[in-house]
Structure formats: structure tokens, C-alpha cells
Scaffold this active site. Structure first.
Site, PDB file in Angstrom:
ATOM      1  N   HIS A  19      57.199  49.125 101.371  1.00  0.00           N
ATOM      2  CA  HIS A  19      57.846  47.850 101.062  1.00  0.00           C
ATOM      3  C   HIS A  19      56.953  46.681 101.476  1.00  0.00           C
ATOM      4  O   HIS A  19      57.024  45.601 100.909  1.00  0.00           O
ATOM      5  CB  HIS A  19      59.190  47.731 101.789  1.00  0.00           C
ATOM      6  CG  HIS A  19      60.225  48.675 101.269  1.00  0.00           C
ATOM      7  ND1 HIS A  19      61.414  48.260 100.726  1.00  0.00           N
ATOM      8  CD2 HIS A  19      60.236  50.028 101.204  1.00  0.00           C
ATOM      9  CE1 HIS A  19      62.126  49.314 100.352  1.00  0.00           C
ATOM     10  NE2 HIS A  19      61.426  50.400 100.641  1.00  0.00           N
ATOM     11  N   ASP A 122      62.770  41.332 101.162  1.00  0.00           N
ATOM     12  CA  ASP A 122      63.092  42.669 100.665  1.00  0.00           C
ATOM     13  C   ASP A 122      64.595  42.823 100.437  1.00  0.00           C
ATOM     14  O   ASP A 122      65.406  42.191 101.112  1.00  0.00           O
ATOM     15  CB  ASP A 122      62.643  43.697 101.700  1.00  0.00           C
ATOM     16  CG  ASP A 122      62.599  45.095 101.123  1.00  0.00           C
ATOM     17  OD1 ASP A 122      61.519  45.506 100.686  1.00  0.00           O
ATOM     18  OD2 ASP A 122      63.661  45.778 101.095  1.00  0.00           O
TER      19      ASP A 122
END
Ligand code: UDP
Ligand code: UDP
Length: 465
Positions: A19, A122
Site C-alpha cells: 500500500h 489509503d
């Protein structure tokens, strides 16, 4: 008259390599456009991030302490350090505690007149939307997934009560989606098999979905030539006309170099020594998946038996190559136990195939470098990615999962490796992936679809603030 200060963007990655890394690439792409970038992270993630970002005044790191929560071993500040993925709910709970420090950061920026034109955070950090709204800052969500896998999971999530009663092999008809293949429940993440809709993980993911929907837009690491037909299905999940911005493959913007592998890395030297181009299969399961030592035995034997050259990256601390296999196959194979510079391996002319768990970054990296994939999905949305890779993009093959035990045997591995590296199916996948790789490179070049999309995104944000 002084010149205007550069636009400022805040990037808040989730603490998992898969990520974080693409958002670091995005930071560099923004930097190349003269944008000031602040990356938010926690102490033990900072050194790895600092390795990747250029040292220059426009980019900075703001470090906030990682919360201590019950049930999470001390020092676990990245999912790659979790002893088991069962601890993921505790990890997610811990990251929610970062809301207050995040608010303090935005408050300070507000007080000093430095509020960003947007926050890119995120999807696991969905609560950042609440804080962004407090300060009137647009929030863009980054999920680390492709367009189609995101559209499928979001649609399936809405249909979850219906899916529970299906069997794994039933073909699913998901409204609003035109799929390039027959989708079954078995292709979806495991959570779609679990009937209990009231567990904390389910609640967390539901909340994340709402935060996604309320965001200003979605940043997607993909490109329209590859997945453009599914963009409107994904955008239907964003409220107020928010857009999905396909700006990938983000890794290909990287003109400033990436990773820390120098030429004297053994695996690069080993690749340099290979006489035949495209002769090596690279094997890695990413930064999270735990592969059992019994499975690793079968894999090592299967690779050895295939007769093809290989680089096998192992995360297991307990596995040792069986019966002196490391010695026997030294000529043909290299077993690596460290973090490798995956992109350099994939970009190396000696590499001709990638046996991968199909994390989205690995998929994109393989496509970008024109390397066909042998899909061995492990968890999360990887089965979906594998399906998209094999049946959607047609750039790879899948490892056959037949045995009840879940173990893939050495014979099956040997056969499928031979087919990818030397068979007709492998040849077709290679031809196709080379075409896709060229499209990917074009997308991020000046005037390409992703490059234009990134420019348009920045312009829209600058106008809206
Ligand atoms: N990666 C790497 N070296 C390694 C392991 C992973 O460079 O030894 C990088 C890989 O290139 C990719 C990311 O880590 O960019 C992993 O992301 P992915 O989505 O493929 O899988 P995840 O680790 O999230 O399951
Ligand atoms: N590492 C790196 N780049 C990354 C991630 C990790 O250079 O993006 C390095 C990291 O600093 C550490 C090693 O690779 O020294 C192993 O990282 P990992 O996250 O896999 O930790 P481990 O599970 O081995 O403790």
C-alpha cells in the site's frame, strides 16, 4: 511580486509495503510536477520510506507515534511484521487511533496557511475523510487495487446477503457489471463466504466503503487502455460525481530510480550471467502472504524438476531447502531470503516469467515489464486479480489447485512452469503481455492517458481550493 508557493499534497499511506510503495511512486510523480508533498507515517516505517524518496526540499516526512493496542505485539507497525494475518483486525483498530495526531497535523497546516489541495489516503484509513471535512480539504482514496477488482468487490459487497446462500461454483450475476469472464463466489475474497455480518472486520470494511463513497475521488493505479471500460461501474460507487482517476502504472513515472538494489546484488549478477534472455522464472509471494514450509518444499522440487532457471524469494524464517536441493540446483536456481528489488528483476532481460501471488502491484509491475504471470493467489482480492490476469487480460496462466489438502504438488508445479516458460499457452501470454507492456509505458508518457489524467486531477484540485 513574489511567486505563488507550490501546491501542497498530503499523502497518508497504510502501513503495508504493497500500500505504501505505490504512494511513494505517486509522491515522486507529483514532485516532478513541482508539487510539495508531505508523507505521514509512523516511526518504524520511516526508514524504509526515506530509502525511497529523494532528498529534496519539496518532499518531507511527518512522523506520528504508532498506538499501542491490546493484542498487537509491540513494534508491529507494518502488516509485513504481523506474525499472522489473524491480527489484521487489531492492526486496523490501532490505525484508527491515528485520527487525533492526523487532526493535529492538519490543524497546524491550517494555522500556518499551508493546508494541502488534497489529502490522498489509503482506503484502510477511511476515517481521514472525517478529519479532511473538518478542514474543508478534499480527500482522495487510494485502494491499491485495479478498477475491475474494485468494481467487483464493491458490487459484491452490496450483494453479500445473496452471495452467502450461493455455492462456491455458482456463476454470479453482478448488476451493473459487464464481466469478461464467468465469475464465481470462489473468485471473491474469503469474507464473501462468511455469513456472520456482524463481526468487527465486516463493520470496519462497511465503514471504509462509506468513506470511499463520500470522498472527492479515487486514485487508481491502472490505466484506461487496460481497464477503462469498467471505470463508470466503479464511479457509480462515488457520491457527488466523484471520479476514478486512472493514473497508473504509477511505478513507470519513476525517473529518479527506485529501490536500493545496486549492481553488486547477487541476484542481479546471477541474472546478468544468464546467457538466454527470458529464461528465468522469478518466484515471489509479496510482502504479506505466509506460505507453509511443506508447500515451499513442493515448490522448490517442482521448480527444480521443470529444468528452468529460477529465482525463488522466501519470507519463511523456518524453511530450509529439502535434501540438499539448494546445492543441487545452484546452477539453475537462486534462493533469496532478503527483500529484493522486484522491479529490477522483472525488468531484467533474463527474466521470462513471474510466479506471483497476484498482489496488484506485482501484477502491474509484471505487465509493465512485459513478463507473463503464473498466478498463485493466496488471500484478499488476489484470486480476483488472478482471474483478471488470466481470463481478462490473457497475460498469464493459473497454477492448478486441485488437491483437497490445498497443497499444490511438485508435478503440477513442474508442468505449469514448463507450459509458461516453453509451451504454447506461455507463448500466447508472452505475446499479449508485451503488447500490454507497451500500452502501459505509453499511458504514463507525456500526453498519454494516465499522464493526462494526473495533470487534469491536479488542475481540478487547484481550481477547487
Ligand atoms: N516487493 C519487492 N521486493 C520483495 C517483495 C516485494 O520489491 O522482496 C515489492 C513488490 O515489487 C511490490 C510490493 O512489494 O511493489 C508488494 O505489493 P503486492 O501488491 O504485489 O503484494 P503484497 O505484498 O501487498 O501482498
Ligand atoms: N525493506 C526494504 N524496502 C521495503 C521493505 C523492506 O528495503 O520496501 C527492507 C527492510 O528495511 C528490512 C527488510 O527489507 O530490512 C525486510 O523487510 P520486511 O518488511 O519483509 O521485514 P521482515 O519480515 O524481514 O522483518
Amino acid at each position: 511580486m513574489g511567486s505563488l508557493p507550490p501546491p501542497h499534497v498530503v499523502i497518508f499511506p497504510f502501513m503495508a509495503q504493497g500500500h505504501t510503495l505505490p504512494l511513494l511512486d505517486l509522491s515522486k510523480a507529483l514532485l516532478c510536477r513541482g508539487i510539495k508533498v508531505t508523507i505521514i507515517t509512523t516511526p518504524s516505517n520511516a526508514p524504509t520510506i526515506l530509502q525511497y524518496i529523494p532528498k529534496q526540499p519539496l518532499i518531507s516526512l511527518t512522523v506520528i507515534p504508532f498506538p499501542v493496542v491490546e493484542g498487537l505485539p509491540k513494534g508491529c507497525e507494518n502488516t509485513s511484521h504481523l506474525p499472522s494475518m489473524d491480527l489484521m483486525p487489531s492492526f486496523l483498530t490501532a490505525t484508527m487511533e491515528l485520527q487525533q495526531p492526523f487532526e493535529r497535523i492538519l490543524r497546524e497546516m491550517s494555522d500556518t496557511g499551508c493546508l494541502p489541495i488534497c489529502v490522498i489516503s489509503d482506503f484502510f484509513l477511511g476515517w481521514t475523510l472525517v478529519t479532511c471535512r473538518l478542514f474543508g480539504v478534499p480527500r482522495l482514496v487510494f485502494t491499491g487495487m485495479g478498477v475491475l477488482s474494485m468494481a467487483i468487490t464493491k458490487t459484491a459487497w452490496e450483494q453479500k446477503p445473496n452471495l452467502i446462500s450461493k455455492s462456491d461454483s455458482d456463476t454470479l450475476d453482478l448488476p451493473g457489471l459487464t464481466l469478461p469472464f464467468a465469475l464465481t463466489r470462489a473468485d471473491l475474497p474469503d469474507s464473501f463466504r462468511v455469513p456472520d455480518c456482524d463481526d468487527s472486520f465486516h463493520r470496519f470494511i462497511s465503514a471504509v466503503g462509506h468513506y470511499d463513497a463520500g470522498s472527492w475521488g479515487v486514485i487508481v493505479n491502472s490505466f484506461t487502455e487496460l481497464e477503462g471500460v469498467h471505470v463508470s461501474a466503479l464511479e457509480s460507487f462515488i457520491e457527488n460525481g466523484g471520479k476514478a482517476w486512472c493514473v497508473g502504472p504509477i511505478l513507470l513515472y519513476d525517473e529518479m530510480g527506485y529501490g536500493s538494489a545496486s549492481d553488486n546484488q547477487l541476484y542481479i549478477q546471477w541474472l546478468d550471467e544468464q546467457a538466454v534472455s527470458g529464461s528465468v522464472i522469478y518466484v515471489s509471494f509479496g510482502s504479506q502472504a505466509h506460505v507453509s514450509d511443506t508447500q515451499l518444499d513442493e515448490l522448490a522440487f517442482g521448480l527444480h524438476k521443470s529444468g528452468h532457471r529460477f529465482i525463488l524469494v522466501i519470507r519463511s524464517k523456518t524453511w530450509t531447502p529439502p535434501d540438499g536441493l539448494e546445492e543441487i540446483s545452484k546452477e539453475k536456481g537462486l534462493i533469496v531470503r532478503d527483500w529484493v528489488d522486484q522491479r529490477r528483476i522483472l525488468a531484467h532481460p533474463a527474466t521470462g516469467g513471474f510466479l506471483s501471488h497476484c498482489g496488484w502491484n506485482s501484477v502491474l509491475e509484471s505487465l509493465s515489464m512485459g513478463v507473463p504471470l503464473l498466478a498463485w493467489p493466496m488471500m484478499a482480492e488476489q484470486r480476483l486479480n488472478a482471474k483478471i490476469v488470466v481470463e481478462g487480460f490473457e497475460v498469464g496462466m493459473c497454477v492448478p489447485f486441485g488437491e483437497k489438502s490445498g497443497l499444490v504438488g511438485r508435478e503440477a508445479i513442474c508442468d505449469v512452469v514448463r507450459e509458461l516458460m516453453g509451451g504454447e499457452k506461455g507463448r500466447k501470454a508472452r505475446e499479449r503481455v508485451e503488447v500490454v507492456g507497451r500500452m502501459a509505458k505509453k499511458a504514463v508518457q507525456k500526453g498519454g492517458s494516465s499522464d493526462n489524467s494526473l495533470t487534469e486531477l491536479i488542475e481540478s484540485l487547484s481550481l477547487s481550493t
